[in-house]
Design an enzyme around this catalytic site. Structure first.
Site, short mmCIF file in Angstrom:
data_model
loop_
_atom_site.label_atom_id
_atom_site.label_comp_id
_atom_site.label_asym_id
_atom_site.label_seq_id
_atom_site.Cartn_x
_atom_site.Cartn_y
_atom_site.Cartn_z
N THR A 197 141.44 21.65 -28.67
CA THR A 197 140.51 20.70 -29.28
C THR A 197 140.05 21.26 -30.60
OG1 THR A 197 139.70 19.83 -27.21
CG2 THR A 197 138.13 19.84 -29.02
N ARG A 225 137.65 9.86 -17.50
CA ARG A 225 136.93 11.12 -17.67
C ARG A 225 136.61 11.36 -19.15
NH1 ARG A 225 137.66 16.08 -20.75
NH2 ARG A 225 136.71 17.76 -19.58
N VAL A 226 135.38 11.76 -19.42
CA VAL A 226 134.96 12.12 -20.77
C VAL A 226 134.45 13.56 -20.73
CG1 VAL A 226 133.29 11.66 -22.60
CG2 VAL A 226 134.41 9.75 -21.43
N GLY A 227 134.87 14.34 -21.68
CA GLY A 227 134.42 15.74 -21.75
C GLY A 227 133.24 15.92 -22.66
N ASP A 228 133.08 17.13 -23.14
CA ASP A 228 131.94 17.47 -23.98
C ASP A 228 132.12 17.03 -25.43
OD1 ASP A 228 134.08 19.40 -24.05
OD2 ASP A 228 132.81 20.56 -25.41
C1 SD4 Z 1 137.28 18.52 -23.05
N1 SD4 Z 1 136.47 20.30 -24.44
O1 SD4 Z 1 137.68 17.36 -23.04
C2 SD4 Z 1 137.55 19.37 -24.29
C3 SD4 Z 1 138.89 20.00 -24.13
C4 SD4 Z 1 139.16 21.20 -24.98
O2 SD4 Z 1 140.47 22.98 -25.60
O3 SD4 Z 1 138.35 21.62 -25.74
N2 SD4 Z 1 140.29 21.85 -24.89
O4 SD4 Z 1 136.70 19.02 -22.10
#
Ligand code: SD4
Length: 337
Positions: A197, A225-228
């Site tokens: 990312t 799903r949603v991440g940070d």
């Molecule tokens: C997530 N933080 O969707 C992102 C993925 C990520 O290196 O950073 N990968 O959780």
């Protein structure tokens, strides 16, 4: 005092990595840099920084710089964790998350956005053209299309092939916490599927801070799903009085600790960027000691003085730095494990 190894990537993208020692000061890698500076996560941040620097060196706005910078990663079809070419979720949909924040506390974000190759620019549009901060899914797509963004198929043949292979290898069954399960069996992330990312932080010639973060999220995540990365305070936070921070890795743990906000607040208390990142990583370990051993999370921070630093759970985290003294600098992030 020399306190870390850094690497300069010389010449072209394929250029040789030269190991050098950089004088970064004795306390948590502190060194302040005058003038504009841009930093971003992972090795490919070097190319992204160049695009940001082209704006910063002409005294452009940090907000324009971070948007232009992360768009490079979004447009790179070989980058399978950002933008077009990103690996899909477990049902085969490429869903993108992104956010952007400026020096005045303005911010915008999109989550679970499909069919738009540059979610960071949609996030900026949310920030500038709506009363909202975050648009998700269908609504985000509708807004993007109404705003003139082009609808594209983001699933490249290569990403589709990898997904099909993953389905076979995993003998896929919809199991709750399947993502966690795959982390434990394959020591994910970042494994080959979940690295990279991009989070970018910049300070421009006028001293304005801005940041952007964009991702396709964890590969083969549950649909929806949603991440940070699109969550202000988790994947990114900017406070122009203090500094800015961004995160990469398993977003669930970053959300749980409101990681980027935490890093900025620690810098407010006087922590160096590196020390603040280390403390945020330690917070994850304290909350989930067993999980922390088998996942990757990295934080990256830049303060108002231009000091920068990073810390990760696992080794292998890197970040790219570009300022008037050094371009294409790649710094190896420290880690706990
Ligand atoms: C997530 N933080 O969707 C992102 C993925 C990520 O290196 O950073 N990968 O959780």
């Amino acid at each position: 005092m020399i306190d870390r190894r850094t690497f300069i990537k010389a010449g072209t993208a394929a250029g040789t990595m030269l190991a050098v020692n950089e004088l970064l000061g004795s306390s948590g890698g502190r060194i302040s840099v005058d003038g504009p500076i841009v930093i971003s996560t992972w090795d490919f941040g070097v190319a992204a920084n160049r695009a940001a620097w082209a704006i910063l060196e002409k005294e452009g706005h940090a907000l324009d710089a971070v948007e232009a910078g992360v768009r490079i990663a979004e447009g790179d079809l070989n980058n399978h964790t950002v933008g077009k070419g990103g690996y899909p979720d477990r049902d085969g949909y490429v869903t993108l998350d992104a956010c952007i924040m400026d020096d005045r506390g303005n911010c915008g974000a999109v989550a679970a956005l499909e069919h738009i190759a540059h979610p960071v620019s949609v996030a900026r549009k949310v920030m500038e053209a709506t009363p909202h901060v975050l648009l998700v899914g269908e609504g985000a797509l509708q807004f993007a299309l109404e705003s003139g963004f082009e609808k594209e198929d983001l699933l490249t043949p290569e990403a589709a092939a990898t997904w099909r292979k993953w389905l076979q290898q995993k003998k896929y069954q919809p199991v709750i916490n399947i993502e966690n399960r795959s982390f434990t069996t394959e020591k994910l992330p970042g494994n080959q599927y979940n690295h990279d990312t991009i989070g970018m932080l910049a300070r421009d010639a006028a001293g304005r801070l801005s940041g952007a973060c964009t991702t396709s999220g964890l590969a083969f995540k549950m649909h929806g799903r949603v991440g940070d990365s699109p969550i202000i305070g988790a994947g990114l936070y900017v406070d122009n009085e203090i500094g800015a921070a961004t995160a990469t890795g398993v977003g669930e743990e970053v959300i749980r600790t409101v990681g980027s906000f935490l890093v900025v607040e620690l810098m407010r208390q006087g922590y160096s960027p590196e020390d603040a990142c280390r403390e945020a990583v330690n917070r994850i370990i304290r909350k989930k000691p067993e999980t922390a051993k088998i996942i990757q999370v990295g934080f990256l921070a830049l303060n108002k003085q231009g000091e920068h630093g990073a810390y990760a759970l696992q080794s292998g985290f890197s970040y790219a730095v570009c300022n008037q003294n050094r371009q294409d600098l790649l710094v190896k992030g420290k880690s706990i494990f």
